[in-house]
Write a protein that holds these residues in place. Sequence first.
Motif, mmCIF file in Angstrom:
data_model
loop_
_atom_site.group_PDB
_atom_site.id
_atom_site.type_symbol
_atom_site.label_atom_id
_atom_site.label_comp_id
_atom_site.label_asym_id
_atom_site.label_seq_id
_atom_site.Cartn_x
_atom_site.Cartn_y
_atom_site.Cartn_z
ATOM 1 N N PRO A 22 0.800 -1.237 0.000
ATOM 2 C CA PRO A 22 0.000 0.000 0.000
ATOM 3 C C PRO A 22 0.826 1.277 0.000
ATOM 4 C CG PRO A 22 -0.190 -1.182 2.089
ATOM 5 C CD PRO A 22 0.467 -2.105 1.140
ATOM 6 N N THR A 23 1.953 1.288 0.696
ATOM 7 C CA THR A 23 2.781 2.490 0.738
ATOM 8 C C THR A 23 3.383 2.782 -0.626
ATOM 9 O OG1 THR A 23 3.308 2.093 3.069
ATOM 10 C CG2 THR A 23 4.738 3.604 1.859
ATOM 11 N N GLN A 24 3.840 1.736 -1.319
ATOM 12 C CA GLN A 24 4.419 1.927 -2.651
ATOM 13 C C GLN A 24 3.395 2.481 -3.629
ATOM 14 O OE1 GLN A 24 5.801 -2.265 -2.364
ATOM 15 N NE2 GLN A 24 7.514 -1.555 -3.607
ATOM 16 N N VAL A 25 2.187 1.932 -3.586
ATOM 17 C CA VAL A 25 1.141 2.402 -4.495
ATOM 18 C C VAL A 25 0.771 3.848 -4.174
ATOM 19 C CG1 VAL A 25 -1.228 2.038 -5.295
ATOM 20 C CG2 VAL A 25 0.238 0.061 -4.827
ATOM 21 N N ALA A 26 0.596 4.154 -2.900
ATOM 22 C CA ALA A 26 0.238 5.518 -2.495
ATOM 23 C C ALA A 26 1.358 6.510 -2.820
ATOM 24 C CB ALA A 26 -0.090 5.557 -1.004
ATOM 25 N N ASP A 27 2.610 6.080 -2.663
ATOM 26 C CA ASP A 27 3.741 6.960 -2.982
ATOM 27 C C ASP A 27 3.706 7.377 -4.450
ATOM 28 O OD1 ASP A 27 4.757 6.903 -0.422
ATOM 29 O OD2 ASP A 27 6.348 5.450 -0.855
ATOM 30 N N LEU A 28 3.489 6.392 -5.330
ATOM 31 C CA LEU A 28 3.444 6.692 -6.756
ATOM 32 C C LEU A 28 2.286 7.624 -7.074
ATOM 33 C CD1 LEU A 28 4.085 4.424 -9.757
ATOM 34 C CD2 LEU A 28 1.925 5.655 -9.641
ATOM 35 N N MET A 29 1.115 7.363 -6.516
ATOM 36 C CA MET A 29 -0.047 8.206 -6.769
ATOM 37 C C MET A 29 0.193 9.632 -6.277
ATOM 38 S SD MET A 29 -3.059 5.476 -5.762
ATOM 39 C CE MET A 29 -4.425 6.523 -6.257
ATOM 40 N N GLU A 30 0.780 9.759 -5.094
ATOM 41 C CA GLU A 30 1.050 11.087 -4.549
ATOM 42 C C GLU A 30 2.047 11.843 -5.425
ATOM 43 O OE1 GLU A 30 2.240 13.313 -0.355
ATOM 44 O OE2 GLU A 30 2.501 11.131 -0.516
ATOM 45 N N GLU A 31 3.074 11.151 -5.893
ATOM 46 C CA GLU A 31 4.078 11.796 -6.736
ATOM 47 C C GLU A 31 3.470 12.315 -8.028
ATOM 48 O OE1 GLU A 31 7.966 10.469 -9.376
ATOM 49 O OE2 GLU A 31 7.460 9.291 -7.604
#
Length: 441
Positions: free
Chosen positions: A375-384
């Motif tokens: 979940p953190t990896q997916v959210a990081d990409l979306m936030e970026e």
Amino acid sequence: MSKRQIKLGLFLLPTGQHVAAWRLPETVADMHMNAAYYAELARELEAAKFDLLFLADGDGIHGGWPLEALSHTANRVVAQFEPLTLLSALSQHTSHVGLVATASTTYYDPYRVARLFGSLDVLNGGRSGWNVVTTANTDSSENFGYTETPSAQERYDRAEEFVEVVKGLWRSWDEDAFIRNKETGEFFDPSKLHRLDHQGKHFTVKGPLNVPRSPQGHPVIVQAGSSGPGKALAARTAEIVFTAQPDKKKAQDFYSEIKALAETHGRSPDDLKIMPGMGVTVAETEEEAKAKVAELEALIDPVVGLTHLSSFLGFDVTGYPVDGPLPEIPEASAKIIQSRQKLFIDMARDENLTLRETYIRASVSKGHLNVVGGPTQVADLMEEWFADKAADGFNVMPSAMTGGIANFARLVVPELQRRGLFREEYEGTTLRENLGLKCPE
């Protein structure tokens, strides 16, 4: 001013984006025609506070596939509900999530589209959207009596006038036109009814429409396309733009170009939301997510993989060595999505992919951004992407629908909410309110 937040849609292919998702043990075999499954999925989305459900559709079995390949896939619309029929049913199971469907400007007529989507929008309290497509595949054209598909220029020229006619018909009634006064006998105010009287190159439409204004004014206009004509149409008419952008820099370029084009037509950049597709496989850990991808890849039938890639390229690659390079591909015809052909050719050339590696990429994401991880990896990409103005939101495309959207809702949505990037409650009851779009006058 409220903080800018990510918008989320679900791109709904019943079994999932991956061509082999239907073969997973947990996948419900009859998902395509299972009304109870669709209703449960829509309720899941609403509980997760998604903006919309987007139902892709075509008016024929897509792509001219050989029967052998077609009979081994569930991902080519071989069996699926007519979208407005399905979304009418889903209106009764939901109260906030937007419901968006496709209708072609090449094979429908403006009055019919205005009435269908106008009716749906009143039925569900102002939560509808119309995905405007121009339809490039031969299978659809032959179902409507055409011997060949019109050129891209012809299709987009017709589409531009088509959208304007539909919007004109949706303005047939003022908001307070219907009085329904039993004492005076006045049902509606005749001064608040407006006849269109459109006479154009492609259409002559008298009007008015026999459907009143909805709570959000009229359905949200959605457009999916990244070709030159597609971008021009989106900048003039769209309020949501779906696009395939696997590379962040190219996504930023697309984002800024569309917003700038919209301004040349007197529109604010906030008048349209750019929502690229995002293929996603998420699990508790990256290792679990990668294991699911490996399971899916092992289930790809090579005949299906090659035929699927051929449909994007507009060129049959089934006879070429799968571990060799992508062969030279002729220029795109009017029968395929030209921007998607270029995307796969550039991907294969830039990354030196074999034919097998290219069809595996096509099988999982169809040329869209794809993320695999926790979940953190997916959210990081979306936030970026969101922070760097490559996207206003995402059209989420789970590799496998069974468990896929539930995992996204359970794992990613709370992480986005923790970061203040996604709502915890809906802003309103209409799709426009939740997207932050203006209500048309």
